[in-house]
Design a protein around this motif. Sequence first.
Motif, PDB file in Angstrom:
ATOM      1  N   GLN A 209     128.671  46.052  34.331  1.00 33.23           N
ATOM      2  CA  GLN A 209     127.413  46.312  35.048  1.00 33.23           C
ATOM      3  C   GLN A 209     127.050  47.778  34.878  1.00 33.23           C
ATOM      4  O   GLN A 209     127.918  48.650  34.951  1.00 33.23           O
TER       5      GLN A 209
ATOM      6  N   SER B 195     130.414  50.220  34.623  1.00 33.68           N
ATOM      7  CA  SER B 195     131.794  49.905  34.998  1.00 33.68           C
ATOM      8  C   SER B 195     132.076  48.446  34.651  1.00 33.68           C
ATOM      9  O   SER B 195     131.183  47.592  34.694  1.00 33.68           O
TER      10      SER B 195
ATOM     11  N   GLU C 218     133.193  44.841  35.284  1.00 33.08           N
ATOM     12  CA  GLU C 218     133.403  43.893  36.388  1.00 33.08           C
ATOM     13  C   GLU C 218     134.656  43.063  36.109  1.00 33.08           C
ATOM     14  O   GLU C 218     135.478  42.863  36.980  1.00 33.08           O
TER      15      GLU C 218
ATOM     16  N   LYS D 167     125.092  47.433  41.792  1.00 32.40           N
ATOM     17  CA  LYS D 167     125.481  48.853  41.838  1.00 32.40           C
ATOM     18  C   LYS D 167     124.331  49.771  42.237  1.00 32.40           C
ATOM     19  O   LYS D 167     124.504  50.740  42.946  1.00 32.40           O
TER      20      LYS D 167
END
Length: 507
Positions: free
Chosen positions: A165, A171, A173, A195
């Motif tokens: 994401q 980052s 998931e 996010k």
Amino acid sequence: GKIINPEFIAKCPPGCQDVKHRVYGTDIYASFSSVCNAAIHSGIIDNSGGKVLVQKVAGHSGYRGSFSNGVRSLSLPRWRESFLVSGTALGWAFAACKKDSNQKALKILSVFLYLSSDCKVDLSFLMDGSWSIGKRRFQLQKRFLGNVAQALGIGSAGPLMGIVQYGDDPSTEFNLKTYANSKDLRNAIEKIQQKGGLSNVGKALSFVNKNFFLDANGNRGGAPNVVVVMVDGWPTDRVEEASRLARESGINIFFVTVEAAAQSEKQNVVEPNFVDKAVCRTSGFYSINVPSWFSLHKVVQPLVKRVCDTERLACSKTCLNAADIGFVIDGSSSVGTGNFRTVLQFVANISKEFEISDTDTRIGAVQYTYEQRLEFSFDKYSTKQDVLNAIKRISYWSGGTSTGAAISYASEQLFSKSKPNKRKIMILITDGRSYDDVSVPAMAAHQNGVIAYSIGVAWAAPDELEAIASDPAKEHSFFVDDFDNLYRYVNQLIQNICTEFNSQPRN
């Protein structure tokens, strides 16, 4: 050739397969193709007939022919309009979603979207978590990803899927090895929290390139690496450089863009035509634009078919798996048995750096004196170990030095049988001046698309080495005073081959 309705159902009668009714394309068909023959070709129905859902899609700049289910489809360079075919259960599910967007209809859709396939890809979805997407559309995106997972049929022998994401920063998931079936993957997708932040797609692509496709994260090596980028609107940073670096490391990039910028918003777009700059082919194969998040369900099947079409994943070609490399080896008397073994070690050291298989880089070899001998052709060996063993087995010939005749022979016996989508690379190693002219045969090879590297040892003539080499000669010709120093040029040669490959336009 003109399709009026965006979707319609065709009823194909029994015995409808007929060679008079032609089909153009594979998965996506040119609009003047026979609908029923296209449906048989794609496996939706057999010759006993049945109902077929036909969906109108944009024209393409290339349609690939293939033989499937008893139907021969033809290739076509371009056509203005295309269609997709699918089973009518899928069409009914689409219709249900149009009338009723509740959870029940979407569950029905996901059931009918399941596609059995031998698709083996390592897939990363870049999920848009920016604030611009909003909570409701973020939920629609999650539903879409769940339906894709269902349609793919996730499994250790087939496709594996992870999700990154992105917003201000990307980052992971979950990675490729976290979930080994569609049900667990869909449940995990449903739990993802948004996010927020900007839409930094370039930063996300850099992150994936460096961190996602690692062996520790479940990358399988033998499966193509694919990234599908979801974008609501447009990126807030630049994507061209990050995409190029990702493609050069062997990643196939697809874009699914939703609700593109309106005319009044275009001044806000950081990089105009960002999709064309990011993908390796601007034919439309690597990009899908969807007018609304509410019509995303329509592109599940087309997207799955594209990411699973491993023959067309041209972006997975790097400099190490995209060539037919032919070694032309001087076996004249002046070389001597000991030095000849050193030359073969040099050939092996270069070969082992490449990814060797029928579909990756292939290696061939010619030895020459006054005469020429084909040691092995490109299609003879399809594993690295077999190639290295074959190089070891080459026996020293001994004789004169007719380098020009050897180049002509290699052009006819090796490179004329090269695959059309491969780069043709000739690496010629010689230790003396040729008894015949090298410039005319070399020029003919260059004109036929052969990239020639010349390696001279001891008494090799610099003017001949330059004539043999492709332009610029200083990057394609090398000289060492002694056979024992050949090893010094292994890395330089591979680096030059890769630099040249990466500098070529990929569109």
